[in-house]
Enzyme design. Structure first.
Site, PDB file in Angstrom:
ATOM      1  N   HIS A   1      33.229  35.263  31.773  1.00 29.89           N
ATOM      2  CA  HIS A   1      34.315  36.244  31.831  1.00 29.89           C
ATOM      3  C   HIS A   1      35.370  35.966  30.763  1.00 29.89           C
ATOM      4  CE1 HIS A   1      37.331  38.976  33.322  1.00 29.89           C
ATOM      5  NE2 HIS A   1      38.160  37.997  33.594  1.00 29.89           N
TER       6      HIS A   1
ATOM      7  N   HIS B   1      39.157  37.166  44.816  1.00 26.93           N
ATOM      8  CA  HIS B   1      40.603  37.195  44.608  1.00 26.93           C
ATOM      9  C   HIS B   1      41.153  38.615  44.665  1.00 26.93           C
ATOM     10  CE1 HIS B   1      38.755  37.842  40.719  1.00 26.93           C
ATOM     11  NE2 HIS B   1      39.899  38.207  40.191  1.00 26.93           N
ATOM     12  N   TRP B   2      40.336  39.625  44.349  1.00 26.45           N
ATOM     13  CA  TRP B   2      40.783  41.008  44.445  1.00 26.45           C
ATOM     14  C   TRP B   2      41.216  41.335  45.871  1.00 26.45           C
ATOM     15  CZ3 TRP B   2      39.267  45.791  41.478  1.00 26.45           C
ATOM     16  CH2 TRP B   2      39.119  45.524  40.110  1.00 26.45           C
TER      17      TRP B   2
ATOM     18  N   TYR C   1      47.700  43.228  41.469  1.00 24.12           N
ATOM     19  CA  TYR C   1      46.474  43.522  42.209  1.00 24.12           C
ATOM     20  C   TYR C   1      46.725  44.496  43.351  1.00 24.12           C
ATOM     21  CZ  TYR C   1      43.612  40.229  39.634  1.00 24.12           C
ATOM     22  OH  TYR C   1      42.900  39.606  38.634  1.00 24.12           O
TER      23      TYR C   1
ATOM     24  N   ASP D   1      40.337  42.069  30.846  1.00 32.56           N
ATOM     25  CA  ASP D   1      40.636  41.905  32.268  1.00 32.56           C
ATOM     26  C   ASP D   1      41.755  42.866  32.681  1.00 32.56           C
ATOM     27  OD1 ASP D   1      40.038  39.843  34.638  1.00 32.56           O
ATOM     28  OD2 ASP D   1      42.224  39.978  34.483  1.00 32.56           O
TER      29      ASP D   1
END
Length: 290
Positions: free
Chosen positions: A263, A142-143, A204, A97
């Site tokens: 994931h 969420h990005w 992010y 991730d």
């Protein structure tokens, strides 16, 4: 232990003996995600697990307007300095991730340090943004939430960190994760700290700004060292272009395959991860890449 890398302290754990292998976690986890994998690999490698800056027990500096504090360049530099401090000039590395995004940048910025690299369940950041459609935006919502200007995301997450963590820890492509209750509580405990929430939002925000700038400057440049690409067979990457085909455009020598799970397949299938990493990094253990 905490390793000072120049104004930032990185929580670091070392186990085993043999050639050095660095393991990096992703969002919203800590180095704990590698616990079972690290224990199994410690009889073949000196395994180093860390918490990325802003996560876990590492320092949580306040972000800057340009988001360089949490750029993957800065985070990769932290990890290279940790390994140098431990006496390892060259090493192998695996990341999941966000940690895999740090590994990608590390391979480009420090090619003389990384002998082999494993990238778990990601596509290149620039590729993700370039191919965004409704399906991806839904899976990766969420990005686009976390990159909102400071401090909307922080205020909303701080209002109910439990609900937020329950949601993001369930981003496993519709599959149940095998995280234990203790693991979940461990990760939640950090997100009750507004400093961690802010730091991880900045991670992010950097991904949507300064990291893309760095990637653009390196457009067309490929990772030089051998790369292993792993992804969950029930995870979100199965719904995009074949991950290995993508990474072959970004690395000279990329191999890989799917692993059972979503994931968070490190939790779902740790034995499969151990087997894949041990096999891939075997030339490093045997001195063939020294």
């Amino acid at each position: 232990m905490l390793v000072d890398v120049g104004g930032v302290e990185i929580a670091t754990r070392v186990a085993g003996s043999g050639p050095p292998l660095l393991l990096l976690h992703g969002y919203p986890q800590t180095g704990r995600v590698w616990r079972r994998v690290a224990d199994a690999l410690a009889d073949r490698f000196t395994v180093v697990t860390t918490d990325l800056r802003g996560y876990g027990d590492s320092s949580r500096p306040v972000g800057d307007d340009a988001h360089t504090t949490y750029s993957k360049r800065a985070m990769a530099g932290d990890q290279v300095e940790v390994m140098r401090t431990l006496g390892f000039g060259r090493f192998a590395v695996a990341g999941h991730d966000r940690g895999a995004r740090v590994v990608h940048r590390m391979c480009l910025d420090h090619p003389d340090r990384v002998v082999q690299a494993a990238l778990l369940d990601i596509l290149p950041t620039s590729e993700v943004y370039a191919t965004t459609d409704r399906q991806l935006a839904t899976m990766y919502f969420h990005w686009f939430f976390l990159i909102r200007p400071h401090a909307l995301a922080e205020q909303l997450i701080d209002g109910n960190p439990e609900a937020w963590m329950d949601n993001v820890l369930g981003l496993a492509g519709g599959a149940d994760s095998s995280m234990s209750a203790d693991d979940v509580e461990h990760y939640k405990s950090y997100f009750r700290d507004p400093a961690v929430v802010h730091a991880t939002c900045e991670d992010y925000r950097a991904g949507a700004s300064v990291d893309l700038e760095h990637d653009a400057l390196d457009a067309g440049r490929r990772i030089a060292c051998p790369v292993l690409v792993l992804w969950g067979d029930r995870g979100p990457l199965t719904r995009r272009e074949h991950p290995l085909n993508v990474w072959k455009r970004f690395a000279h020598n990329a191999t890989g395959h799917a692993v059972p799970g979503g994931h968070f397949f490190i939790d779902d299938s740790p034995d499969d991860v151990v087997h894949a990493l041990a096999e891939f990094f075997e030339p490093w253990r045997c001195g063939g890449l020294d």
